[in-house]
Write a protein that holds these residues in place. Sequence first.
Motif, short mmCIF file in Angstrom:
data_model
loop_
_atom_site.label_atom_id
_atom_site.label_comp_id
_atom_site.label_asym_id
_atom_site.label_seq_id
_atom_site.Cartn_x
_atom_site.Cartn_y
_atom_site.Cartn_z
N LEU A 1 4.33 -5.31 -16.00
CA LEU A 1 3.14 -5.47 -15.96
C LEU A 1 2.98 -7.13 -15.58
O LEU A 1 2.25 -7.97 -15.49
CB LEU A 1 2.16 -4.67 -16.07
N PHE A 2 3.43 -6.84 -17.32
CA PHE A 2 3.00 -8.94 -17.67
C PHE A 2 3.85 -9.26 -17.39
O PHE A 2 4.16 -11.16 -17.10
CB PHE A 2 3.94 -8.45 -19.37
N TRP A 3 5.73 -8.89 -16.65
CA TRP A 3 6.54 -10.01 -16.13
C TRP A 3 5.82 -10.26 -14.82
O TRP A 3 6.11 -11.68 -14.26
CB TRP A 3 7.83 -8.92 -15.68
N GLY A 4 5.45 -8.79 -14.47
CA GLY A 4 5.23 -9.59 -12.33
C GLY A 4 3.93 -10.09 -12.20
O GLY A 4 3.44 -11.36 -12.06
N SER A 5 3.04 -10.31 -13.86
CA SER A 5 1.48 -11.59 -13.54
C SER A 5 2.56 -12.91 -14.41
O SER A 5 1.19 -13.47 -13.53
CB SER A 5 0.51 -10.47 -14.40
N PHE A 6 3.29 -12.78 -15.17
CA PHE A 6 3.48 -14.00 -15.70
C PHE A 6 3.73 -15.13 -14.95
O PHE A 6 3.85 -16.19 -14.73
CB PHE A 6 4.04 -13.81 -17.07
N PHE A 7 4.72 -14.24 -13.73
CA PHE A 7 6.04 -15.50 -12.65
C PHE A 7 4.81 -15.24 -12.04
O PHE A 7 5.27 -16.19 -10.77
CB PHE A 7 6.91 -13.99 -12.46
N ALA A 8 4.31 -14.47 -11.35
CA ALA A 8 2.58 -14.83 -10.00
C ALA A 8 2.73 -16.23 -10.36
O ALA A 8 2.76 -16.64 -9.20
CB ALA A 8 2.44 -13.76 -10.44
N VAL A 9 1.85 -16.81 -11.00
CA VAL A 9 1.41 -18.40 -11.44
C VAL A 9 2.46 -18.85 -11.14
O VAL A 9 2.10 -19.99 -10.63
CB VAL A 9 0.76 -18.07 -12.86
N LYS A 10 3.55 -19.19 -11.26
CA LYS A 10 4.86 -19.80 -10.59
C LYS A 10 4.61 -20.10 -9.87
O LYS A 10 5.10 -21.15 -9.06
CB LYS A 10 5.72 -19.39 -11.66
N GLN A 11 4.96 -19.10 -8.71
CA GLN A 11 5.13 -19.01 -6.92
C GLN A 11 3.83 -20.18 -6.13
O GLN A 11 2.62 -19.73 -6.61
CB GLN A 11 4.82 -17.54 -6.44
N THR A 12 4.52 -20.84 -5.37
CA THR A 12 3.92 -21.67 -4.52
C THR A 12 3.86 -20.65 -3.70
O THR A 12 2.81 -21.35 -2.38
CB THR A 12 4.40 -23.23 -4.30
N ALA B 1 1.25 -1.18 -0.19
CA ALA B 1 0.03 0.45 0.05
C ALA B 1 0.87 0.89 -0.18
O ALA B 1 0.34 1.70 -0.90
CB ALA B 1 -1.29 0.16 1.35
N THR B 2 1.99 0.84 1.25
CA THR B 2 2.61 2.77 0.80
C THR B 2 4.40 2.27 0.47
O THR B 2 4.39 3.09 -0.80
CB THR B 2 2.85 2.77 2.02
N MET B 3 5.08 2.08 0.38
CA MET B 3 5.92 2.23 0.30
C MET B 3 6.90 1.71 -1.12
O MET B 3 7.44 2.79 -1.87
CB MET B 3 7.72 1.49 1.00
N VAL B 4 6.26 1.18 -1.49
CA VAL B 4 5.96 0.41 -2.99
C VAL B 4 5.57 1.55 -3.86
O VAL B 4 5.67 1.78 -5.10
CB VAL B 4 5.53 -0.15 -3.15
N LYS B 5 4.63 2.08 -3.42
CA LYS B 5 3.73 3.29 -3.81
C LYS B 5 4.46 4.65 -4.12
O LYS B 5 4.19 5.59 -4.90
CB LYS B 5 2.55 3.66 -3.61
N ALA B 6 5.80 5.18 -3.26
CA ALA B 6 6.81 6.16 -3.09
C ALA B 6 7.17 6.53 -4.88
O ALA B 6 7.56 7.39 -4.77
CB ALA B 6 8.34 5.58 -2.31
N SER C 1 3.41 -6.58 -10.44
CA SER C 1 2.52 -5.90 -12.18
C SER C 1 1.75 -5.06 -11.53
O SER C 1 1.94 -4.10 -12.63
CB SER C 1 1.70 -7.48 -11.97
N GLN C 2 0.75 -5.31 -10.57
CA GLN C 2 -0.10 -3.80 -10.49
C GLN C 2 0.64 -2.71 -10.12
O GLN C 2 -0.06 -1.60 -10.86
CB GLN C 2 -1.05 -4.26 -9.80
N LEU C 3 1.97 -2.34 -10.05
CA LEU C 3 2.47 -1.11 -9.77
C LEU C 3 3.02 -0.78 -11.10
O LEU C 3 2.68 0.61 -11.82
CB LEU C 3 3.88 -1.23 -9.04
N GLY C 4 2.98 -1.66 -11.79
CA GLY C 4 3.69 -1.42 -13.47
C GLY C 4 2.54 -1.09 -14.48
O GLY C 4 2.90 0.03 -15.33
#
Lengths: 810, 113
Positions: free
Chosen positions: A284-295, A249-254, A307-310
């Motif tokens: 945006l693309f990179w983050g969303s693509f690799f999010a599915v990989k995570q466990t 919510a905050t720092m990454v939005k700085a 991805s959303q910040l992108g």
Amino acid sequence: MSFIFAIFLPIIATLLIPFLFKKVSSIHTGWFVLLVPVVLVIFYGTYIPSIMNGSTYLDELPWIPSLDISFISYLDGLSLLFSLLITGIGALVVLYSIFYLDKKKEKLGNFYVYLLMFMSAMLGVVQSDHLISLYFFWELTSISSFLLIGYWYTRDRSRFGALKSMMITVFGGLMMLGGFLILGIIGETFSIRELIGQASALSGHDLFVWALVLVLLGAFTKSAQFPFYIWLPDAMEAPTPVSAYLHSATMVKAGLYLVARFTPIFALSEVWIWLVTGVGILTLFWGSFFAVKQTDLKAILAFSTVSQLGLIMSLLGIGSIAYHVTGDLVTTFTFATFAAIFHLMNHATFKGSLFMIAGIIDHETGTRDIRKLGGLLSLMPVSFTIALIGSLSMAGVPPFNGFLSKEMFLEAVLNLQHFDLYAMDSWWILFPIVAWIASVFTFVYSLYFVFYTFRGKHKPEQLPKAAHEAPIGMLVSPGILATLVVIIFFIPNFFGNAFIKPAVAAIQPLAYQVPTDVGFTIKAWHGFDSPALYMTLGVFLVGYLFYKTIPKWSAVYNTIPSKVSLNGMYDGLMRLGDSGANRFSSIYMTGSIRNYLVYMFAAIIVLLGGTMWIKDAFAIRFDNLAPIRFFEILISIILIVGTITILVTKSRLTAIIALGAVGFTVALFYIIFKAPDLALTQLVIETVSVALFLGAFYHLPKLNKHEKGKEDRGFRLTNFLIALGVGVMVTLIAISSHSQKLKLSISQYYKDTVYSEAGGGNIVNVILVDYRGFDTLFEISVLTIASLGIIGMITLRLVKKKGDRKIENK
Amino acid sequence: MEILMSILIGFLFMAAVYLILSRSLLRIIIGTGLLSHGTHLLLLTMGGLGGKAAPVLSDGVTDYADPLPQALILTAIVISFGVTAFSLVLAYRTYNELGTDNMDLMKGTEDND
């Protein structure tokens, strides 16, 4: 009340926390802390109506007046929106942390001190009008974030994650400082408002693009844009309230704030548009693509945040195009800015709630591994509802706020076709395509997150704890956020008027004087002729197919080797820095004094020789020379023979005696050159020295012990070349300096006054004890110290007590 | 004469540097001795060698050698003597303690070697 002090309220409150934590141990410290953000939310809330009508507020607190540095707090639509996000979500996070962190097991004092420090820092970042104080608060967020990520400092992963985020964000912060300094120098002011005022003049400056790129580096590292996003997934080792607060919510939005705030300055540059939009879309693309990989649940959310910040970043980039167009197109592109701010707000609501749910699942089941979870629906119905709302909003499904901003995003990207500058007319089509694919993956991971956790088979045997619903207090904060998600969908224009329009007016001051001029309304339904509608439907359809078939295509992730991943590169870079520095210093720092002497003598040759060469300083003059006499030649020959004897002899005794001979010839030179006192001293001292050498020689081994064998030839050749170089340099400098005497000697004064002023006849002695007696005093001290040192060395025998290890003669 | 002396001083410096770069402690100290001889002669030479009389007042003499470099050299001789004596005793103690006078073997300390 001067509102700038509101920034410092949390950091002042930190002073009380250790006291409260130690003395009032019966009450969870968080309850006291909660007061701070609540008070601030109400305080900033009172500014909403006037900011809506276009007023701005300015407050100044001098810091270093002589350097014209002060804390300047500037409150307009943009900084008010961020301030409310920071304090509002801050309050919810503190409330959540009260139930999340145990008051007995955890060091709550540390936690809340760091958290409040961070809150002050963030408020400072978003309200600073002065570049230097902005940078000050910016680094304070990096430091407090570092402390929070490493909160469980006994864990290796926490320390690694904290260090990584520190390295990357501080790197960006320093780059940003460079950009700020350039801006301050070319604009001759450090005030952002004044810089905005002269934006068009600045954009012509040669260094303008440098400032732009450096400031963007700061924004990209902080906001986890490609390729700097790698610290964010590792920062998930922090306690979940921290992840929810800082890393969604905050720092990454700085970084987004920085881009939005500097848009009026930099948007005139083409580089800005391409970088911000391009990097945003790629992230945006990179983050969303690799999010599915995570466990790991939090890792999915981390990539989703990236991805959303992108997405927001690219919208801000598209919004900047409004500075390059005229007429109706201004509104067309400002719409992207509007969408960016709207999505920024929406993202804070749904991502905050999702993080809190992930924390609840972790708290109640003991794991965040999605492969072990499943079937929690019946056990944790409230959490499921909240997670579903958050996820569907993230995926862009109605009736949640994510749907509205996602539609606006697609529309804004499609608007790029109206822009025909900078080759955008042929390339624009790439942007909607990538955006659409990214939206599909966003849809996939959103469903993956919620349904893999709550649906499917329950596996109680794999869970460390028996799963059950969270306590009510823990559910309050995510519940409030999820309610907001729904409320924003149904009354978007209330939020649009109150928060988004003032922020848009702040980012696009050229297009809008006051927030009420911003003419956008948010609609859930755009009619059948809207292309964004069909894109959204396509996202749902394709996304659902992809989601159903995850096990079939997820093997694609395994085809990418981990070495070429960005994390692999980061690790490699760190290792390279470490081992490279190590290797470098072990190459030149050998520990052998001879090598260091070689560097020094070589430096003498190169620096002196180079200077003489460059300045063409060599000079030789044959007038004003003393005549050469027979004796002098004879003594010179003796001296040379003596020196050569020292060099070639294999016997220590011969070397010492030859040294004595050289010393005595030097004394002869003193006699010839009319220096009787010198000759006397030289004779005496040479005699004593030779005696000393003889005394020492008795105890030292034979000379030629070390120099033998063929490998010594190279050793001796280098030595000879360096020695020759030094000798030639000394000769050249001596001849040149003697040939270019510029001033007369001051000695005439001594000669004239030695008797009348000092009453002596021996000029040298009078100089030593009268004119320059201080030299003599300290020369006596030198002798005293030397003799004391010698006594000390001989008499003091401090032997190490541990063991009787004697050093062998190697 | 000054040019001849400059060459001689260069030669002394060369020999001194060569000795200082060797491995034996004794040769290094001999090298520093030669280096100070070279330096003292350089001081004297740069002051000019044309003086007709020693810098002691005597009747009817006006062309004295420059006294200032001589005073400087006298100070320098004494100081370099102090340093030489100190380093000789240091060498002696080093050899006593470590059992070697080879500079190549004197690397690191007891703890990290």
